[in-house]
Design a protein around this motif. Sequence first.
Motif, PDB file in Angstrom:
ATOM      1  N   GLN A 121       0.829  -1.220   0.000  1.00 10.45           N
ATOM      2  CA  GLN A 121       0.000   0.000   0.000  1.00 10.45           C
ATOM      3  C   GLN A 121       0.855   1.259   0.000  1.00 10.45           C
ATOM      4  OE1 GLN A 121      -3.304  -0.297   3.002  1.00 10.45           O
ATOM      5  NE2 GLN A 121      -2.465  -2.332   3.323  1.00 10.45           N
ATOM      6  N   GLY A 122       2.131   1.096  -0.301  1.00  7.78           N
ATOM      7  CA  GLY A 122       3.002   2.270  -0.403  1.00  7.78           C
ATOM      8  C   GLY A 122       3.656   2.680   0.907  1.00  7.78           C
ATOM      9  N   TYR A 123       3.418   1.926   1.982  1.00  8.17           N
ATOM     10  CA  TYR A 123       3.993   2.340   3.275  1.00  8.17           C
ATOM     11  C   TYR A 123       5.512   2.156   3.310  1.00  8.17           C
ATOM     12  CZ  TYR A 123      -0.823   2.480   4.954  1.00  8.17           C
ATOM     13  OH  TYR A 123      -2.154   2.769   5.113  1.00  8.17           O
ATOM     14  N   TRP A 143      24.029   4.605   3.376  1.00  3.50           N
ATOM     15  CA  TRP A 143      24.064   3.347   2.626  1.00  3.50           C
ATOM     16  C   TRP A 143      23.238   2.282   3.325  1.00  3.50           C
ATOM     17  CZ3 TRP A 143      26.737  -1.430   3.646  1.00  3.50           C
ATOM     18  CH2 TRP A 143      27.447  -1.458   4.861  1.00  3.50           C
ATOM     19  N   GLY A 144      22.958   1.239   2.572  1.00  4.03           N
ATOM     20  CA  GLY A 144      22.198   0.128   3.124  1.00  4.03           C
ATOM     21  C   GLY A 144      22.507  -1.123   2.320  1.00  4.03           C
ATOM     22  N   VAL A 145      21.922  -2.237   2.736  1.00  5.45           N
ATOM     23  CA  VAL A 145      22.165  -3.513   2.072  1.00  5.45           C
ATOM     24  C   VAL A 145      20.824  -4.108   1.659  1.00  5.45           C
ATOM     25  CG1 VAL A 145      23.056  -5.855   2.369  1.00  5.45           C
ATOM     26  CG2 VAL A 145      24.236  -3.939   3.439  1.00  5.45           C
ATOM     27  N   VAL A 146      20.742  -4.520   0.413  1.00  6.96           N
ATOM     28  CA  VAL A 146      19.520  -5.149  -0.088  1.00  6.96           C
ATOM     29  C   VAL A 146      19.780  -6.646  -0.225  1.00  6.96           C
ATOM     30  CG1 VAL A 146      17.876  -5.220  -2.000  1.00  6.96           C
ATOM     31  CG2 VAL A 146      18.862  -3.031  -1.294  1.00  6.96           C
ATOM     32  N   SER A 147      18.904  -7.442   0.397  1.00  5.56           N
ATOM     33  CA  SER A 147      19.131  -8.896   0.381  1.00  5.56           C
ATOM     34  C   SER A 147      18.297  -9.585  -0.695  1.00  5.56           C
ATOM     35  CB  SER A 147      18.786  -9.482   1.749  1.00  5.56           C
ATOM     36  OG  SER A 147      17.476  -9.098   2.121  1.00  5.56           O
ATOM     37  N   ASN A 148      17.334  -8.876  -1.244  1.00  7.22           N
ATOM     38  CA  ASN A 148      16.469  -9.476  -2.252  1.00  7.22           C
ATOM     39  C   ASN A 148      16.644  -8.699  -3.570  1.00  7.22           C
ATOM     40  OD1 ASN A 148      14.375 -10.201  -3.891  1.00  7.22           O
ATOM     41  ND2 ASN A 148      12.766  -9.980  -2.343  1.00  7.22           N
ATOM     42  N   PRO A 149      17.345  -9.306  -4.563  1.00 10.24           N
ATOM     43  CA  PRO A 149      17.657  -8.545  -5.778  1.00 10.24           C
ATOM     44  C   PRO A 149      16.427  -8.052  -6.524  1.00 10.24           C
ATOM     45  CG  PRO A 149      18.176 -10.881  -6.067  1.00 10.24           C
ATOM     46  CD  PRO A 149      17.818 -10.710  -4.632  1.00 10.24           C
ATOM     47  N   SER A 150      15.284  -8.734  -6.332  1.00  9.22           N
ATOM     48  CA  SER A 150      14.090  -8.269  -7.062  1.00  9.22           C
ATOM     49  C   SER A 150      13.587  -6.932  -6.492  1.00  9.22           C
ATOM     50  CB  SER A 150      12.994  -9.334  -7.061  1.00  9.22           C
ATOM     51  OG  SER A 150      12.662  -9.660  -5.749  1.00  9.22           O
ATOM     52  N   LEU A 151      14.130  -6.538  -5.328  1.00 10.74           N
ATOM     53  CA  LEU A 151      13.746  -5.234  -4.773  1.00 10.74           C
ATOM     54  C   LEU A 151      14.648  -4.092  -5.263  1.00 10.74           C
ATOM     55  CD1 LEU A 151      12.931  -6.072  -1.026  1.00 10.74           C
ATOM     56  CD2 LEU A 151      11.325  -5.200  -2.728  1.00 10.74           C
ATOM     57  N   LEU A 152      15.741  -4.447  -5.986  1.00  9.64           N
ATOM     58  CA  LEU A 152      16.680  -3.388  -6.401  1.00  9.64           C
ATOM     59  C   LEU A 152      16.028  -2.293  -7.258  1.00  9.64           C
ATOM     60  CD1 LEU A 152      19.946  -5.482  -6.991  1.00  9.64           C
ATOM     61  CD2 LEU A 152      19.573  -3.741  -5.214  1.00  9.64           C
ATOM     62  N   PRO A 153      15.163  -2.644  -8.232  1.00  9.52           N
ATOM     63  CA  PRO A 153      14.524  -1.575  -9.015  1.00  9.52           C
ATOM     64  C   PRO A 153      13.667  -0.648  -8.152  1.00  9.52           C
ATOM     65  CG  PRO A 153      14.220  -3.716 -10.077  1.00  9.52           C
ATOM     66  CD  PRO A 153      14.808  -3.978  -8.726  1.00  9.52           C
ATOM     67  N   TRP A 154      13.053  -1.227  -7.112  1.00  9.73           N
ATOM     68  CA  TRP A 154      12.224  -0.417  -6.209  1.00  9.73           C
ATOM     69  C   TRP A 154      13.109   0.579  -5.435  1.00  9.73           C
ATOM     70  CZ3 TRP A 154      11.352  -0.908  -0.619  1.00  9.73           C
ATOM     71  CH2 TRP A 154      10.266  -0.136  -0.167  1.00  9.73           C
TER      72      TRP A 154
END
Length: 184
Positions: A121-123, A143-154
């Motif tokens: 819902q955009g939260y 900086w931060g770390v992304v563990s799920n590559p499918s979230l990178l575009p987001w």
Amino acid sequence: MRLVERSIRSRAFLLQYLQIMEEFGEEIPWLQPLKPISFSTNPNYFRDQFLRRLGCEEEEIVPYQLVMSDVPREFVGGILYFPRSPEGFKDRNNQEILERIDSEGYRFISCLQVRDVFRGQGYGATIMQRALGAILEEHKKIWGVVSNPSLLPWYASMGAKVLSPAENKDELWVVSFAGHQESL
Ligand SMILES: CC(C)(COP(=O)(O)OP(=O)(O)OC[C@H]1O[C@@H](n2cnc3c(N)ncnc32)[C@H](O)[C@@H]1OP(=O)(O)O)[C@@H](O)C(=O)NCCC(=O)NCCS
């Protein structure tokens, strides 16, 4: 909806902490030392141990929480801010990136999560944009770390730059944010 800053010894933070441990407890290595204090009911002990076990000397960690604006101020989701990161990497490229951004004074954000009943819902975007806006006002780089590559575009849609190689041993992607972020 309001984004509020909490104290580590507050009841409100304990809710967020338990959600974080449920979501990332098995995934993020630096959360492991916190497990034994999960059910401590002494708020001072919890706070002291939380800082000590994360190797933080200063009490600058800020839990940001998105809460409803009504009387119960229900917890929707949140993110943690650290002056310095407790992360470490196996991948040489990632470790070099970490050392460089640490030396350049980047601040760290982690453990973004939205309670499952509120997702989609955009939260999540609201938390990121508002927290980034608040932190970047004072500190110019995050900086931060992304563990799920499918979230990178987001993350990229919110201004993140991906610094890690697409393929890396950690299967973690370092992202950075800089400059002015719009508050939603
Ligand atoms: C990731 C998370 C914070 C997003 O919160 P949210 O409130 O659902 O986010 P939003 O509604 O603002 O938007 C989420 C966007 O990410 C996408 N997304 C969410 N989870 C996803 C997943 N597992 N894989 C791919 N895309 C995902 C959504 O499709 C949406 O994309 P869109 O804006 O193009 O439609 C939430 O799903 C969550 O808490 N997940 C578990 C913890 C987690 O993975 N945190 C991130 C760690 S890097």
